[in-house]
Structure formats: C-alpha cells, structure tokens
Motif scaffolding. Structure first.
Motif, PDB file in Angstrom:
ATOM      1  N   HIS A 178       0.825  -1.213   0.000  1.00 30.02           N
ATOM      2  CA  HIS A 178       0.000   0.000   0.000  1.00 30.02           C
ATOM      3  C   HIS A 178       0.858   1.261   0.000  1.00 30.02           C
ATOM      4  CE1 HIS A 178      -4.144  -1.669   1.468  1.00 30.02           C
ATOM      5  NE2 HIS A 178      -3.790  -2.131   0.277  1.00 30.02           N
ATOM      6  N   VAL A 192       0.547   4.652  -2.273  1.00 30.02           N
ATOM      7  CA  VAL A 192       0.664   6.024  -1.762  1.00 30.02           C
ATOM      8  C   VAL A 192       1.742   6.773  -2.551  1.00 30.02           C
ATOM      9  CG1 VAL A 192       1.293   7.432   0.242  1.00 30.02           C
ATOM     10  CG2 VAL A 192      -0.185   5.435   0.536  1.00 30.02           C
ATOM     11  N   THR A 202      -2.393  13.849  -0.642  1.00 27.47           N
ATOM     12  CA  THR A 202      -2.151  12.414  -0.845  1.00 27.47           C
ATOM     13  C   THR A 202      -2.797  11.604   0.269  1.00 27.47           C
ATOM     14  OG1 THR A 202      -0.058  12.861  -1.973  1.00 27.47           O
ATOM     15  CG2 THR A 202      -0.351  10.653  -1.074  1.00 27.47           C
ATOM     16  N   ALA A 208      -5.595   8.841  -0.337  1.00 28.04           N
ATOM     17  CA  ALA A 208      -5.342   7.465   0.125  1.00 28.04           C
ATOM     18  C   ALA A 208      -6.499   6.984   0.983  1.00 28.04           C
ATOM     19  CB  ALA A 208      -4.030   7.397   0.893  1.00 28.04           C
TER      20      ALA A 208
END
Length: 151
Positions: free
Chosen positions: A51, A55, A97, A101
């Motif tokens: 993950h 990101v 971000t 996310a």
C-alpha cells in the motif's frame, strides 16, 4: 587542446530505458514515504507494505499534475522565500495524498500541517539521496583549462 577521446575519465554509462527509470523512481519514492512514516510523528500508516507503493504512486501523480500549476500560481512567493515555499507546497501535496489514500481505503494519515511539512522534507531528502546513489541523477563536473598554459 587535448582530444576528448583520450581523456582519463570513463565514458558515461548508457541511460536506462524509460520503464526502468520510472520503476526506480517509484521504488525510491516508496522508500522515502516509508522513511517519513518511520521518522515523523504524526504520519501513520497501517496495512500491507504494498500500500505504501500505491501512496507513492498517488504522491507522484499529484506532484506531476498539480505541482507545476501550484508553482506557477505561487511563483512570487517561491522567489521571495528563495524556494523555501516549495516545502510548504510539498506539505500540501502530501496532505492531499493522505486524503486521496483515505478515499482509496489505504490507512495513510497525516495529523496536521507540521507532520506533513517534516514528512515532505524527509521524503525530499531521502529521494534525492537515493536518486544520486542509484545513478538516476547524474552529476558531471568538467574542468576546462585555458589553452595558453596559464593556471
């Protein structure tokens, strides 16, 4: 003047293909984000390690798409602060971000402006250092001497 083919320096290495450079930048960005999560209080991440790669991809896309526009709009402020406002822009993009996310179901959270600021600084330092070490960013210094023999 000396023939350049007879210089004692090795020739530059051939450039990597575009896909390798892109993959290398993505991995380096992922390591930079991992370092920010590890070093900066206020930046939390939980979930599978891949993950962080997502990101990094989101952060890279935001930097590629929004950063030029933001720099253009804030150009006087960037010039006035001798480029230091770029760190504020980095913090804002890192916060964005985090919000994106969250929309993607990735547990990457930033608790405020200052963790985003320090996280952006850590990411910048780590990615710059690793890019230099990996040879992605080449620095070449050429010393040109006058032909008449003076020093």
């Amino acid at each position: 003047m000396q023939d350049p083919s007879q210089t004692p320096y090795p020739p530059p290495s051939p450039p990597r293909p575009d896909w390798q450079r892109l993959l290398l930048r993505w991995l380096i960005s992922s390591l930079g984000i991992f370092a920010a999560v590890w070093l900066v209080p206020g930046i939390q991440f939980s979930g599978p390690g891949w993950h962080i790669g997502i990101v990094a991809l989101v952060f890279g896309l935001l930097n590629a798409l929004l950063r030029p526009l933001i720099l253009l709009l804030t150009c006087p402020l960037v010039i006035l602060t001798l480029g230091l406002f770029g760190l504020v822009i980095n913090a804002l993009l890192l916060g964005l971000t985090s919000a994106l996310a969250d929309q993607l179901g990735i547990s990457f959270h930033i608790t405020g402006f200052w963790p985003a600021f320090w996280g952006g600084l850590v990411i910048s330092l780590v990615t710059t250092t690793l890019s230099l070490l990996a040879g992605d960013t080449q620095i070449r210094v050429i010393n040109v001497r006058p032909e008449d023999g003076t020093k």
